[in-house]
Write a protein that holds these residues in place. Sequence first.
Motif, PDB file in Angstrom:
ATOM      1  N   SER A   1       0.827  -1.215   0.000  1.00 37.50           N
ATOM      2  CA  SER A   1       0.000   0.000   0.000  1.00 37.50           C
ATOM      3  C   SER A   1       0.859   1.262   0.000  1.00 37.50           C
ATOM      4  N   VAL A   2       1.958   1.258   0.748  1.00 34.13           N
ATOM      5  CA  VAL A   2       2.851   2.422   0.760  1.00 34.13           C
ATOM      6  C   VAL A   2       3.498   2.605  -0.607  1.00 34.13           C
ATOM      7  N   ALA A   3       3.961   1.502  -1.202  1.00 32.92           N
ATOM      8  CA  ALA A   3       4.600   1.584  -2.514  1.00 32.92           C
ATOM      9  C   ALA A   3       3.645   2.148  -3.569  1.00 32.92           C
ATOM     10  N   PHE A   4       2.404   1.705  -3.544  1.00 32.42           N
ATOM     11  CA  PHE A   4       1.465   2.189  -4.555  1.00 32.42           C
ATOM     12  C   PHE A   4       0.894   3.563  -4.200  1.00 32.42           C
ATOM     13  N   TYR A   5       1.007   3.943  -2.954  1.00 27.87           N
ATOM     14  CA  TYR A   5       0.700   5.328  -2.585  1.00 27.87           C
ATOM     15  C   TYR A   5       1.716   6.250  -3.249  1.00 27.87           C
ATOM     16  N   PHE A   6       2.999   5.885  -3.133  1.00 29.03           N
ATOM     17  CA  PHE A   6       4.042   6.664  -3.791  1.00 29.03           C
ATOM     18  C   PHE A   6       3.914   6.585  -5.314  1.00 29.03           C
ATOM     19  N   GLY A   7       3.406   5.457  -5.796  1.00 24.86           N
ATOM     20  CA  GLY A   7       3.315   5.256  -7.242  1.00 24.86           C
ATOM     21  C   GLY A   7       2.024   5.726  -7.871  1.00 24.86           C
ATOM     22  N   ALA A   8       1.251   6.517  -7.137  1.00 26.84           N
ATOM     23  CA  ALA A   8      -0.043   6.971  -7.657  1.00 26.84           C
ATOM     24  C   ALA A   8       0.083   7.749  -8.969  1.00 26.84           C
ATOM     25  N   ARG A   9       1.209   8.427  -9.139  1.00 26.75           N
ATOM     26  CA  ARG A   9       1.401   9.237 -10.345  1.00 26.75           C
ATOM     27  C   ARG A   9       2.080   8.468 -11.471  1.00 26.75           C
ATOM     28  N   LEU A  10       2.420   7.223 -11.240  1.00 27.30           N
ATOM     29  CA  LEU A  10       3.027   6.413 -12.293  1.00 27.30           C
ATOM     30  C   LEU A  10       1.980   6.026 -13.334  1.00 27.30           C
ATOM     31  N   ASN A  11       2.436   5.774 -14.556  1.00 28.93           N
ATOM     32  CA  ASN A  11       1.489   5.316 -15.563  1.00 28.93           C
ATOM     33  C   ASN A  11       1.297   3.805 -15.460  1.00 28.93           C
ATOM     34  N   ARG A  12       0.443   3.277 -16.286  1.00 29.36           N
ATOM     35  CA  ARG A  12       0.073   1.862 -16.196  1.00 29.36           C
ATOM     36  C   ARG A  12       1.293   0.942 -16.310  1.00 29.36           C
ATOM     37  N   ASN A  13       2.142   1.180 -17.297  1.00 31.03           N
ATOM     38  CA  ASN A  13       3.306   0.320 -17.504  1.00 31.03           C
ATOM     39  C   ASN A  13       4.301   0.437 -16.360  1.00 31.03           C
ATOM     40  N   GLU A  14       4.444   1.631 -15.811  1.00 30.91           N
ATOM     41  CA  GLU A  14       5.362   1.822 -14.689  1.00 30.91           C
ATOM     42  C   GLU A  14       4.857   1.099 -13.444  1.00 30.91           C
ATOM     43  N   ARG A  15       3.550   1.166 -13.204  1.00 25.49           N
ATOM     44  CA  ARG A  15       2.988   0.444 -12.058  1.00 25.49           C
ATOM     45  C   ARG A  15       3.162  -1.063 -12.226  1.00 25.49           C
ATOM     46  N   LYS A  16       2.987  -1.521 -13.446  1.00 25.95           N
ATOM     47  CA  LYS A  16       3.167  -2.946 -13.727  1.00 25.95           C
ATOM     48  C   LYS A  16       4.609  -3.368 -13.478  1.00 25.95           C
ATOM     49  N   ARG A  17       5.543  -2.538 -13.896  1.00 24.57           N
ATOM     50  CA  ARG A  17       6.957  -2.842 -13.694  1.00 24.57           C
ATOM     51  C   ARG A  17       7.307  -2.817 -12.205  1.00 24.57           C
ATOM     52  N   LEU A  18       6.731  -1.853 -11.484  1.00 21.40           N
ATOM     53  CA  LEU A  18       6.973  -1.766 -10.045  1.00 21.40           C
ATOM     54  C   LEU A  18       6.486  -3.029  -9.351  1.00 21.40           C
ATOM     55  N   PHE A  19       5.278  -3.448  -9.666  1.00 17.70           N
ATOM     56  CA  PHE A  19       4.735  -4.647  -9.018  1.00 17.70           C
ATOM     57  C   PHE A  19       5.571  -5.873  -9.367  1.00 17.70           C
ATOM     58  N   SER A  20       6.020  -5.955 -10.615  1.00 13.85           N
ATOM     59  CA  SER A  20       6.838  -7.086 -11.030  1.00 13.85           C
ATOM     60  C   SER A  20       8.139  -7.152 -10.232  1.00 13.85           C
ATOM     61  N   MET A  21       8.762  -6.002 -10.010  1.00 14.10           N
ATOM     62  CA  MET A  21       9.997  -5.946  -9.218  1.00 14.10           C
ATOM     63  C   MET A  21       9.732  -6.377  -7.775  1.00 14.10           C
ATOM     64  N   MET A  22       8.614  -5.919  -7.224  1.00 11.94           N
ATOM     65  CA  MET A  22       8.254  -6.278  -5.855  1.00 11.94           C
ATOM     66  C   MET A  22       7.934  -7.762  -5.741  1.00 11.94           C
ATOM     67  N   ASN A  23       7.271  -8.281  -6.751  1.00 10.46           N
ATOM     68  CA  ASN A  23       6.799  -9.661  -6.721  1.00 10.46           C
ATOM     69  C   ASN A  23       7.911 -10.681  -6.928  1.00 10.46           C
ATOM     70  N   ASP A  24       9.024 -10.245  -7.502  1.00 10.78           N
ATOM     71  CA  ASP A  24      10.139 -11.164  -7.749  1.00 10.78           C
ATOM     72  C   ASP A  24      10.869 -11.566  -6.466  1.00 10.78           C
ATOM     73  N   ALA A  25      10.733 -10.758  -5.436  1.00 12.27           N
ATOM     74  CA  ALA A  25      11.420 -11.042  -4.166  1.00 12.27           C
ATOM     75  C   ALA A  25      10.463 -11.744  -3.198  1.00 12.27           C
ATOM     76  N   PRO A  26      10.978 -12.558  -2.285  1.00  8.97           N
ATOM     77  CA  PRO A  26      10.120 -13.228  -1.293  1.00  8.97           C
ATOM     78  C   PRO A  26       9.378 -12.199  -0.440  1.00  8.97           C
ATOM     79  N   THR A  27       8.169 -12.522  -0.036  1.00  2.00           N
ATOM     80  CA  THR A  27       7.408 -11.639   0.843  1.00  2.00           C
ATOM     81  C   THR A  27       7.926 -11.768   2.273  1.00  2.00           C
ATOM     82  N   VAL A  28       7.519 -10.850   3.124  1.00  3.52           N
ATOM     83  CA  VAL A  28       7.874 -10.943   4.540  1.00  3.52           C
ATOM     84  C   VAL A  28       7.332 -12.256   5.105  1.00  3.52           C
ATOM     85  N   PHE A  29       6.118 -12.588   4.751  1.00  8.26           N
ATOM     86  CA  PHE A  29       5.491 -13.822   5.230  1.00  8.26           C
ATOM     87  C   PHE A  29       6.313 -15.043   4.838  1.00  8.26           C
ATOM     88  N   GLU A  30       6.772 -15.083   3.598  1.00  6.83           N
ATOM     89  CA  GLU A  30       7.559 -16.229   3.133  1.00  6.83           C
ATOM     90  C   GLU A  30       8.885 -16.335   3.879  1.00  6.83           C
TER      91      GLU A  30
END
Length: 240
Positions: free
Chosen positions: A103-132
């Motif tokens: 939520s914090v990352a996408f709060y900061f990314g509110a002004r990003l365009n669609r492709n930038e948000r997609k790239r951001l999520f992809s970068m975040m998703n490539d790493a293990p989560t805190v839970f994992e």
Amino acid sequence: MASISSSPRSVEDIFKDFSARKSAIITALTHDVEEFYAQCDPEKENLCLYGHPNESWEVNLPAEEVPPELPEPALGINFARDGMSRRDWLSLVAVHSDCWLVSVAFYFGARLNRNERKRLFSMMNDAPTVFEVVTERKPAKEKLSADSGSKSRSGSKQRSNDGQTKAIPKPADESYEDEDDDHSETLCGTCGGRYSGDEFWIGCDVCERWYHGKCVKITPAKAESIKQYKCPSCSLKRGK
């Protein structure tokens, strides 16, 4: 709290901020877990776990301003500390922390365009989560195929082609050593308990939910004679 003027703007900057905050939270829930546990006193007011961009963590009261400058972490994590096992409590905090980080990352990314948000999520998703990281989950070596129709669990029941329930023994092959990881998100439809290969489970053929045998009063021996199992909830619905 970071001010709006100093907020990260590019995908790379937001990801760097995300990674630093996540690293801080992981430290709190692993390396510094004893200190974190002690700070989460249930007798105190609602507490939150914060991860900061400098990779430090903090247990503190939520921000007083409404609405807050940044999305807030889960409130009152300390209240549940003594009401469950330490492992389950830390896992719960980890899940909520993952939600907060996104939520914090996408709060900061509110002004990003669609492709930038997609790239951001992809970068975040490539790493293990805190839970994992906290639960030490490993990548599953084997997944149930979508077209297999199998509902097997270790020590549970699987339906054969003739509709007869059959016991599924726990495989000894090393390729199945992470089976508990495959199904760790399976919860009992009655008590909500997490799946464990050490217990007998049975699946409902109507709603496809899974249950501890003890919760629905079905033993492995009794299950052998059941051709089609209906959980208590589905049996009541059919009876109306």
